[in-house]
Design an enzyme around this catalytic site. Structure first.
Site, short mmCIF file in Angstrom:
data_model
loop_
_atom_site.label_atom_id
_atom_site.label_comp_id
_atom_site.label_asym_id
_atom_site.label_seq_id
_atom_site.Cartn_x
_atom_site.Cartn_y
_atom_site.Cartn_z
N ALA A 28 45.68 38.48 50.51
CA ALA A 28 45.11 39.65 49.84
C ALA A 28 43.84 39.32 49.08
O ALA A 28 43.38 40.09 48.25
CB ALA A 28 46.14 40.23 48.88
N ASN A 59 50.86 35.29 44.68
CA ASN A 59 50.49 34.29 45.66
C ASN A 59 48.97 34.15 45.76
O ASN A 59 48.45 33.08 46.05
CB ASN A 59 51.07 34.65 47.03
CG ASN A 59 52.57 34.47 47.08
OD1 ASN A 59 53.11 33.48 46.60
ND2 ASN A 59 53.27 35.45 47.64
N HIS A 119 42.02 42.80 42.26
CA HIS A 119 41.77 41.45 41.77
C HIS A 119 40.26 41.27 41.58
O HIS A 119 39.48 41.52 42.50
CB HIS A 119 42.27 40.39 42.75
CG HIS A 119 43.69 40.60 43.20
ND1 HIS A 119 44.76 40.42 42.38
CD2 HIS A 119 44.19 40.99 44.39
CE1 HIS A 119 45.88 40.68 43.04
NE2 HIS A 119 45.56 41.03 44.27
#
Length: 272
Positions: A125, A193, A223
């Site tokens: 991701a 992760n 993020h």
């Protein structure tokens, strides 16, 4: 000269595992899906009968490497050693989704080294890991990631339960964690992760700084990463669309695994 077909097994048949297996079933040049592992064999068989071109063998996690050249791990983090150890002891390639679990299973790197096995970590991701790895060949001064998730995406995290935070009643952004990526994964094993992958690509998880927010103002897992180095300053922002089946997982995660698989046999690889 014809390149041998790689045999692929998928360990775990949740949102990520199903998507990866479906792509293999549809056809990836130079690859063949040979087996999967599923917690509920009956449900997995029913799903394949309805959605796949044919039924595939369903095996225990520890037996997948006996049938495959490459094993894709799509399991809960606590099962990593069960699938990884036999794969690496057999000198096979393991693609790891539960990147955070590598921190508590450092012995797997040694097993891979001793047996000519390989551990591959997809970008998942997060974007820009190749640039971060390049910067790490010089000197990186700092790496920071700020993660903002819709409250639902953090449900069940041990750190949230320890806080006593009722995510159903959150009406404004709440900072749930500030510290290192290394220390965060224990409190957010199903969520971060990406932070561990960033740490492994750059200056290590113990030096990678992290903030985690439960933020009702965002609809996507977001993020924001800043890297300061002697070769480049990087600012990266990712807004991942959550999976319909699992809001803790971004839709792009299985696509990243599929991309990693294709790179194994592709005649042209970009971003290596």
């Amino acid at each position: 000269m014809t390149t041998p077909t790689l045999k692929i097994a998928v360990g775990g048949f949740g949102a990520i595992g199903k998507a990866v297996a479906a792509a293999l079933d549809a056809g990836i040049p130079g690859m063949e899906l040979v087996a999967v592992s599923a917690r509920d064999t009956t449900k997995a068989q029913a799903y394949m009968a309805q959605s796949f071109s044919r039924a595939y063998e369903i095996l225990p996690l520890e037996n997948l490497a006996e049938r495959a050249d490459v094993v894709v791990e799509c399991c809960p983090a606590h099962l990593l050693d069960i699938i990884a150890r036999p794969t690496l002891e057999a000198g096979k390639t393991l693609i790891v989704i539960s990147v955070g679990a590598l921190l508590s299973n450092e012995h797997l790197v040694g097993i891979a080294t001793e047996n000519d096995g390989r551990i591959l970590v997809p970008s998942g991701a997060i974007l820009g890991l190749d640039a971060v790895q390049a910067a790490a060949q010089g000197t990186i001064e700092s790496v920071k990631m700020v993660t903002r998730k819709p409250p639902l995406g953090l449900k069940g995290a041990p750190a949230i339960e320890k806080m006593g935070l009722d995510l159903d009643t959150v009406t404004e952004p709440v900072k749930c964690y500030q510290g290192t990526a290394h220390d965060a994964i224990e409190g957010f094993p199903a969520n971060l992760n990406v932070a561990v992958a960033l740490g492994l690509a750059g200056i290590g998880t113990k030096l990678t700084q992290l903030e985690v927010w439960a933020d009702p103002t965002v609809k996507r897992n977001t993020h924001t990463i800043t890297v300061v180095s002697d070769s480049a300053n990087l600012t990266l922002k990712i807004e991942n669309i959550p999976s319909d089946d699992n809001p803790k997982t971004g839709r792009i995660t299985p696509l990243s695994v599929i991309s990693t698989l294709k790179r194994l046999t592709a005649p042209l690889v970009v971003g290596a």
